[in-house]
Design a protein around this motif. Structure first.
Motif, PDB file in Angstrom:
ATOM      1  N   THR A  96      -2.475   0.040 -12.299  1.00 43.76           N
ATOM      2  CA  THR A  96      -1.248  -0.712 -12.549  1.00 43.76           C
ATOM      3  C   THR A  96      -0.317   0.197 -13.350  1.00 43.76           C
ATOM      4  O   THR A  96      -0.739   0.809 -14.336  1.00 43.76           O
ATOM      5  N   ALA A 105       9.826  -0.095  -8.519  1.00 45.16           N
ATOM      6  CA  ALA A 105       8.576  -0.663  -8.000  1.00 45.16           C
ATOM      7  C   ALA A 105       8.188  -0.062  -6.653  1.00 45.16           C
ATOM      8  O   ALA A 105       6.995   0.173  -6.387  1.00 45.16           O
ATOM      9  N   GLU A 106       9.152   0.206  -5.797  1.00 42.01           N
ATOM     10  CA  GLU A 106       8.839   0.742  -4.473  1.00 42.01           C
ATOM     11  C   GLU A 106       8.132   2.092  -4.572  1.00 42.01           C
ATOM     12  O   GLU A 106       7.200   2.373  -3.806  1.00 42.01           O
ATOM     13  N   GLU A 131       4.477   1.399  -5.537  1.00 37.89           N
ATOM     14  CA  GLU A 131       3.706   0.853  -4.420  1.00 37.89           C
ATOM     15  C   GLU A 131       3.382   1.921  -3.383  1.00 37.89           C
ATOM     16  O   GLU A 131       2.305   1.897  -2.764  1.00 37.89           O
ATOM     17  N   THR A 165      -0.033  -0.707  -8.426  1.00 39.10           N
ATOM     18  CA  THR A 165       0.642  -1.996  -8.579  1.00 39.10           C
ATOM     19  C   THR A 165       1.691  -1.890  -9.678  1.00 39.10           C
ATOM     20  O   THR A 165       1.355  -1.543 -10.822  1.00 39.10           O
ATOM     21  N   PRO A 166       2.947  -2.161  -9.373  1.00 38.10           N
ATOM     22  CA  PRO A 166       3.980  -2.092 -10.412  1.00 38.10           C
ATOM     23  C   PRO A 166       3.958  -3.326 -11.316  1.00 38.10           C
ATOM     24  O   PRO A 166       3.669  -4.434 -10.867  1.00 38.10           O
TER      25      PRO A 166
END
Length: 222
Positions: free
Chosen positions: A29, A38-39, A42, A47-48
């Motif tokens: 994480t 976030a992209e 991922e 996991t963002p």
């Protein structure tokens, strides 16, 4: 599968470390500040988690850190104002150590890897230097961490960071015997060391691990 949290997950070292941790069997994480990051997280298979680490309460830190087997501090204000630097590199980092001590008392503290820099606790940066806030923050945090008891931790001390590929490591003092060597540290090497120490059964007895680029495999660091 073990769970790892990278605090400062969109930094250059963290982006390199996440897939290496995954290769070592961790579910990763990455704590980030901006939703638009976030992209990228991922895409690495991690996991963002979008949070402002300067705004978390003690209870929120405890509830977050207790979920993980390993926590990696790789956050930084990135050359911002002194106020921002102290808020992130000192105050938030100290809040993490406070949380780890509370979790230790409950028998639930994760392993902790703190990315610092070589010689942080002995810095002599003058107060009028733009680098002072960062150096002062790192010294304060490293001294605080070294003053704890009962935590499973290591402080990583790389030299000046580069974007070169990693070919291995060497002790910092090895450069004096090999003047042709660089006295820099690849960011990828820092990521390799993070993954190596996160996955070990035990951490090095010397809790501060300082290193530069060199010929030795990371499996021998310690």
């Amino acid at each position: 599968m073990s769970d790892a949290l990278i605090i400062g997950g969109h930094g250059k070292v963290a982006l390199l470390a996440a897939p290496k941790l995954i290769d070592h069997g961790f579910a990763v994480t990455s704590l980030i500040r901006k939703p638009e990051q976030a992209e990228d997280i991922e895409a690495l298979g991690a996991t963002p988690l979008v949070l402002d680490l300067t705004q978390l309460t003690p209870d929120e830190w405890d509830a977050l850190l207790v979920r993980f087997d390993v926590v990696i501090w790789s956050a930084g204000a990135g050359g911002g104002t002194p106020g921002r630097t102290y808020a992130v590199d000192r105050d938030a980092a100290l809040a993490v150590i406070d949380s780890l001590e509370r979790l230790r008392d409950a028998g639930k503290a994760p392993r902790y890897l703190n990315v610092s820099y070589v010689g942080a606790t002995k810095h002599s940066v003058p107060e009028d230097d733009p680098f002072f806030a960062y150096a002062d923050s790192k010294k304060t945090v490293d001294d605080r961490l070294n003053g704890t008891e009962g935590l499973d931790y290591a402080i990583l001390g790389p030299a000046a960071l580069t974007l070169e590929p990693s070919n291995g490591w060497a002790p910092v003092d090895a450069a004096a015997e090999n003047p042709e060597w660089s006295t820099e540290t690849s960011r990828e090497l820092v990521a390799d060391v993070i993954a190596e120490l996160a996955a070990r059964d035990t951490l090095p007895e010397n809790r501060t691990v300082e290193f530069i680029d060199g010929p030795n495999p990371v499996s021998e660091i310690g």
